[in-house]
Every structure is written in structure tokens, then in C-alpha cells.
Design a protein around this motif. Sequence first.
Motif, PDB file in Angstrom:
ATOM      1  N   GLN A   1     -23.435 -22.927  -8.212  1.00  0.00           N
ATOM      2  CA  GLN A   1     -24.629 -22.736  -7.396  1.00  0.00           C
ATOM      3  C   GLN A   1     -24.804 -23.870  -6.392  1.00  0.00           C
TER       4      GLN A   1
ATOM      5  N   GLU B   1     -29.124 -12.864  -6.292  1.00  0.00           N
ATOM      6  CA  GLU B   1     -28.459 -13.121  -7.571  1.00  0.00           C
ATOM      7  C   GLU B   1     -29.226 -12.498  -8.729  1.00  0.00           C
ATOM      8  N   ALA B   2     -30.558 -12.542  -8.674  1.00  0.00           N
ATOM      9  CA  ALA B   2     -31.371 -11.956  -9.737  1.00  0.00           C
ATOM     10  C   ALA B   2     -31.206 -10.434  -9.787  1.00  0.00           C
TER      11      ALA B   2
ATOM     12  N   ALA C   1     -27.838  -9.659 -11.202  1.00  0.00           N
ATOM     13  CA  ALA C   1     -27.795  -9.875 -12.649  1.00  0.00           C
ATOM     14  C   ALA C   1     -28.443  -8.701 -13.399  1.00  0.00           C
TER      15      ALA C   1
ATOM     16  N   LEU D   1     -27.104 -10.534 -21.179  1.00  0.00           N
ATOM     17  CA  LEU D   1     -27.888 -11.015 -20.034  1.00  0.00           C
ATOM     18  C   LEU D   1     -27.290 -12.300 -19.475  1.00  0.00           C
ATOM     19  N   TYR D   2     -26.834 -13.165 -20.365  1.00  0.00           N
ATOM     20  CA  TYR D   2     -26.204 -14.415 -19.924  1.00  0.00           C
ATOM     21  C   TYR D   2     -24.927 -14.125 -19.128  1.00  0.00           C
TER      22      TYR D   2
ATOM     23  N   VAL E   1     -25.903 -12.849 -15.634  1.00  0.00           N
ATOM     24  CA  VAL E   1     -26.331 -13.919 -14.723  1.00  0.00           C
ATOM     25  C   VAL E   1     -25.124 -14.722 -14.249  1.00  0.00           C
TER      26      VAL E   1
ATOM     27  N   SER F   1     -23.012 -12.687 -11.796  1.00  0.00           N
ATOM     28  CA  SER F   1     -23.742 -12.443 -10.550  1.00  0.00           C
ATOM     29  C   SER F   1     -23.728 -13.683  -9.661  1.00  0.00           C
ATOM     30  N   VAL F   2     -24.020 -14.844 -10.240  1.00  0.00           N
ATOM     31  CA  VAL F   2     -23.989 -16.097  -9.481  1.00  0.00           C
ATOM     32  C   VAL F   2     -22.577 -16.386  -8.991  1.00  0.00           C
TER      33      VAL F   2
END
Length: 466
Positions: A99, A155-156, A159, A176-177, A180, A183-184
Motif C-alpha cells: 500500500q 480496494e474496499a 475486497a 475476508l482477510y 482484502v 484486492s490491495v
Amino acid sequence: MTRLPPVFPSAGPARPARHRRPFPRLSPPQLIALTFAAAIVVGAALLSLPVSLEAGHSVTPLQALFMATSAVCVTGLAVVDPGGTFSTFGEVVLLLLIQVGGLGLVTLGTLFALALRRRVGVTDRIRAAQQVSASDLGSVVTLVRRIVLSSLLIEAVGALLLAAVFVPREGLGRGLYYAVFHSVSAFNNAGFSLYATGLTEFVQNPLLNVVVPLLVILGGLGFLVQLNVLRFMQDRRRERLTLNSRLSLTMTGALLLVGTAGFALAEWNNPATLGALSPGGKLMAAWFQGVTPRTAGFNTLDYGAMQFTTLFLTMLLMFIGANPGSTGGGIKTTTFYVMMASAWSMVRGRRDTTLFRRRIDTDTVLRAMTVGLLSLGLVNVTFLLMLALNTNPDVKFVQLFFETISAFGTVGLSMNTTPLLNGPQEALLIGLMFLGRIGPLTFAVAFNRPDSVRVRYPADKELLIG
């Protein structure tokens, strides 16, 4: 008795010392280069900690430095398996490095200054403008805020969409991890995956084959292009697409078409890649592999099993890279277009290079040519050294060339070669990833000395070229 005035008159009450900036003499290119280097060093130190590693695993300092460089430079090349070697803490460190590398430390620093209600001075504005390739200093603070917030929003959303892919497979929390993380990694064009085989297990998953490429494309468009297109869609009467946006969108569409079509044509009957898939799966895989050489680094097929035609096309796309001011690397699409357009104008006997009824000035043409030649020279010199230092007979010529271009373009695609490299070769790729991320010209400008020679010699038109 009359007192004589003092020989040295008093300067009056002492003035309070002004606040000195920590790096007052650094130019924007110097600051960009040094902040990236600092982030890499800090990241390598964190990845070397025992808390960053899974039980029974270890990394050498060089491996930690390689992984940190690959993360900060949003490359994706890995000498160790990220998901199997690093603990959750180490994976989070990688995620933060991605990031930071994607948005840039100067950009994030400006945002933090705004959050702390600190005034952003002219020098800070210049540095932030250089980081995001902006030209208007007056609105750079607002621009940085919009860039960071829009990036986090994209990104959200990515995700949330990818959660539908990973949650059924990994469970709610871990799914979920994973969503994320990927996606990032996709939006920042990093290409890191928590699966040892990349995303090859999802080669025919429709949702992943749509969401990940779209995140890659959005990240590779460039922040200024994203905002310009968004404002244009909101109000077409007052807002116009800039020349940079029109060229970036045109080149992006053309390269995506060439990449997808070229990959499909070359690999359609290859039993080791597309040949074993259904027609729909072939199209999805060709689309995915056509997008990711734009500095993303994800793969759903094994590049070690591909045809030489496909590998050559992939290397060309990796070298060109993404748009300026984006999370991607390479020489940039605009640089490639200006080089080709100016050469075509010269061949046709035209004095000026034009684009969308606008003339491209000579300085822009010279800058594009300089970036192209510096990049080509850097890749070739590094590749020559990679060949000279190679001690593994299993690593072939094309593998080293592919690896070199992938590192320079901060792509991260590999023909399963990275873990086979020796220490000196890893060190070469570390330097190449760093230069590829900040740009060879930016690095050259950052650490050269201004030319103090005031003499300009007469031109000579008798020199023969071509």
C-alpha cells in the motif's frame, strides 16, 4: 563620564529559531528515491523478525530485502512463498508495504499532515505533485486527499466482491482477510498472492477473472486519469478529458486488446495452457493473462509452459507498462506512444508530432526518448550481468531475460525462475526493481549535479544520422 557606544551593537532580543525541515535541501526526485529506499530497509527489518515468520521457517537478510523491495516497488517477484513462509503478521507487513509503495510515501505523508491539521507548504506541495505526476500546485493537497480516499474505496469494493470467491473456500475470517490482501495487491499492481501456485486454481472462476483484472486496470490507469474521467462523467459540459487522459485511455484499450487477442491466438491449442480448458475458460484465461502483464503480476496459467510467441508478447507488454502517475511500472504508455509517433512523423517527413490535434513539444519528445533509451540500456546491462553470474544450468537464456524485464517493469510474472537465482542475481534484481519503480530518469535527475556551464556551442547540421 560619557560612555562610548559599543563597538558591536546589540542585535536586539534573540529571535526564536525557525522550525527546520528534516530534509530542506532535497529535491522532489531525491525525496522520492530516498523515501522508497527507507521504506524498503524498514520493511526488510520487519520481515526478518521471528514474529513475521511461520514456525520452522527462516529467511536470510538478502531474501528479506528482496521481498521488501518487491512489495514496496509493487513488483510481486518472490524468492520465498509469501503464504507459506510468513506469519499473519509478516503478511500484514507485506500488505502495508504494498500500500505504501503503490500510493507513495510522499502522498501518504501529505495526507497525514492534513489529518493532523498541519499546513502543507510550497515545498511539500511540489514534492507531492512530483509523486502523483500533477502539475497544478494549488490543488495538489485536494488532489492527494481524493487519490488516497478513492484508492481505499476501490480496494474496499474489490475486497467485498472477492469475498464471494475466498470466503466459501477459506471460511469467513480468513476468507475476508484473503479478499482484502488480494484486492490491495491487485489495485496496486503488486501481484502478490497468498497461494503458493498463484491464482492458477481460479483459472475458470468468472468472478475472480472479472474483479482482479478490473482492479489492475483501475490501478494502472493513473490517479489523475481516474479523477479526470470521474469528473467528466459527472459534468460533461464543464469538464473535458485532458490530453493525458485521452492518450492513456486509448493506449490502455489498445494494449489490452493486443494482449488478450495475442495470448488467445498463440496459446489456444497449447495443451499445457489454454488447450485443456473449455471455450469459455479459454476466453477468461486469455483475458486475464492479457491484462496482468500491464505490471500486475498475477497469473492463472503457468508461464513456464507457454509458447515463445506468448513470452515475447508478454515481455513487450511488461516493458511498456502502465500509465504515468499510476501504481504500475514500465516506461509508461505515453512514453511509448510519443516515441513511436515522433519516429513515424520523422519517417513521413513531418516536422511536428501531433496527437488529438495537439502538437507535442520538443522537450516532451526528448524526455520520452531519454526514458526509453535509459530503460533499454538498463535492462540490457542487467540481463548481461544476470547471464554472467548464472551458475544454475537449469536456468535458460529466455528465463533470465523474462525475469529481468519483469523486475524492471515491476510486474512480478515469472517462469518459475526467481527461487532458482543465486545471491548476486537477487541483488541485481533488487536494484532493478527499485530503479524500475522510481524511474531511471527520475533517479538520474535526483542525484546529478546541475550543469554550471553557461556556454552554448554552435549547432552542426553536417552530422549524418541513419
